[in-house]
Design a protein around this motif. Sequence first.
Motif, PDB file in Angstrom:
ATOM      1  N   LEU A  69       0.830  -1.202   0.000  1.00 11.17           N
ATOM      2  CA  LEU A  69       0.000   0.000   0.000  1.00 11.17           C
ATOM      3  C   LEU A  69       0.869   1.257   0.000  1.00 11.17           C
ATOM      4  N   VAL A  70       1.892   1.273   0.849  1.00  8.28           N
ATOM      5  CA  VAL A  70       2.798   2.420   0.919  1.00  8.28           C
ATOM      6  C   VAL A  70       3.541   2.603  -0.408  1.00  8.28           C
ATOM      7  N   SER A  71       3.957   1.492  -1.010  1.00  6.98           N
ATOM      8  CA  SER A  71       4.737   1.546  -2.255  1.00  6.98           C
ATOM      9  C   SER A  71       3.907   2.001  -3.447  1.00  6.98           C
ATOM     10  N   LEU A  72       2.596   1.738  -3.397  1.00  5.56           N
ATOM     11  CA  LEU A  72       1.744   2.061  -4.539  1.00  5.56           C
ATOM     12  C   LEU A  72       0.924   3.342  -4.343  1.00  5.56           C
ATOM     13  N   SER A  73       0.960   3.911  -3.157  1.00  3.29           N
ATOM     14  CA  SER A  73       0.144   5.087  -2.859  1.00  3.29           C
ATOM     15  C   SER A  73       0.603   6.295  -3.668  1.00  3.29           C
ATOM     16  N   SER A  80       2.970   7.985  -7.591  1.00  7.54           N
ATOM     17  CA  SER A  80       2.898   9.357  -8.103  1.00  7.54           C
ATOM     18  C   SER A  80       3.140   9.391  -9.611  1.00  7.54           C
ATOM     19  N   PHE A  81       4.080   8.566 -10.090  1.00  6.24           N
ATOM     20  CA  PHE A  81       4.385   8.517 -11.527  1.00  6.24           C
ATOM     21  C   PHE A  81       3.167   8.070 -12.326  1.00  6.24           C
ATOM     22  N   PHE A  82       2.532   6.990 -11.905  1.00  9.31           N
ATOM     23  CA  PHE A  82       1.368   6.483 -12.634  1.00  9.31           C
ATOM     24  C   PHE A  82       0.196   7.459 -12.551  1.00  9.31           C
ATOM     25  N   GLU A  83       0.065   8.133 -11.418  1.00 10.14           N
ATOM     26  CA  GLU A  83      -1.030   9.089 -11.238  1.00 10.14           C
ATOM     27  C   GLU A  83      -0.847  10.305 -12.140  1.00 10.14           C
ATOM     28  N   ASN A  84       0.386  10.831 -12.201  1.00 10.59           N
ATOM     29  CA  ASN A  84       0.646  12.058 -12.958  1.00 10.59           C
ATOM     30  C   ASN A  84       0.769  11.817 -14.457  1.00 10.59           C
ATOM     31  N   VAL A  85       1.367  10.690 -14.840  1.00 13.17           N
ATOM     32  CA  VAL A  85       1.629  10.420 -16.258  1.00 13.17           C
ATOM     33  C   VAL A  85       0.441   9.755 -16.944  1.00 13.17           C
ATOM     34  N   LEU A  90      -2.976   3.314  -8.296  1.00  7.68           N
ATOM     35  CA  LEU A  90      -2.585   1.925  -8.093  1.00  7.68           C
ATOM     36  C   LEU A  90      -3.109   1.343  -6.783  1.00  7.68           C
ATOM     37  N   VAL A  91      -3.940   2.094  -6.080  1.00  4.04           N
ATOM     38  CA  VAL A  91      -4.497   1.587  -4.822  1.00  4.04           C
ATOM     39  C   VAL A  91      -6.014   1.716  -4.827  1.00  4.04           C
ATOM     40  N   PHE A  92      -6.663   0.846  -4.039  1.00  6.30           N
ATOM     41  CA  PHE A  92      -8.109   0.824  -3.868  1.00  6.30           C
ATOM     42  C   PHE A  92      -8.858   0.678  -5.192  1.00  6.30           C
ATOM     43  N   ASN A  93      -8.348  -0.224  -6.014  1.00  7.17           N
ATOM     44  CA  ASN A  93      -9.034  -0.625  -7.236  1.00  7.17           C
ATOM     45  C   ASN A  93      -8.609  -2.048  -7.576  1.00  7.17           C
TER      46      ASN A  93
END
Length: 231
Positions: A69-73, A80-85, A90-93
Amino acid sequence: MIEFFTNLELTPFILSFKLAGLTTFILFVISLPLAWFLSQTSSKAKPFIEALTALPIVLPPSVLGFYILVSLSQNSPLGSFFENVFGVSLVFNFTSLVIASCFYSLPFMVQPLQGGFESINKNMLEASYIAGKSQMQTLFKVALPNMKPAVLTAIIITFAHTVGEFGVVLMVGGSIDGETKVASVAIYEMVEMMDYEGAHIYSALMIVMSFVILLLVYTFNSSKRIGGFHK
């Protein structure tokens, strides 16, 4: 009881089997070369890799789930990379469930495959190399055809183990209807709400399915006289 069966919500079971199927496929692709390497190598790093691979067996699911969870948050570099790009969380799905399940079920795929590779007569492998076949050709044309019970054991036990996951998937996926609420999480929530009748039925279904899966594995392996999981 009859009314419950009539209104039985199948979505958690569908999600569980979808998760188990996808996780099993991904782990088979990843674990096949890893197990082959571990069975053939004499490197001093082998015990370290084996211990790292087997870590999820002894590690509390909550601990593994927390660090995943910490690594994917969104606060982590990867999240952050997957969220911004890509605009993907990567969490809660369901994606987070697949990632967590791959980590948690890894040893249940690697160990039977490694045991199967190590049980093959070394003379067969040496004959393949002498005939000019590469390691990959030897793996797919010689090794795999001679360890079908081990392959079946790895696939079925990984699938069954993933279906029964709870702590890890709850930590990284929560309980979102139709997205991350798998059967094990649904049972937990029923108990919390004191819906013991529903919990009994869901749990009984899980027990029956798990028993049938294991029975098939042991029956098949007994007929082949090969133990795929225990070396």
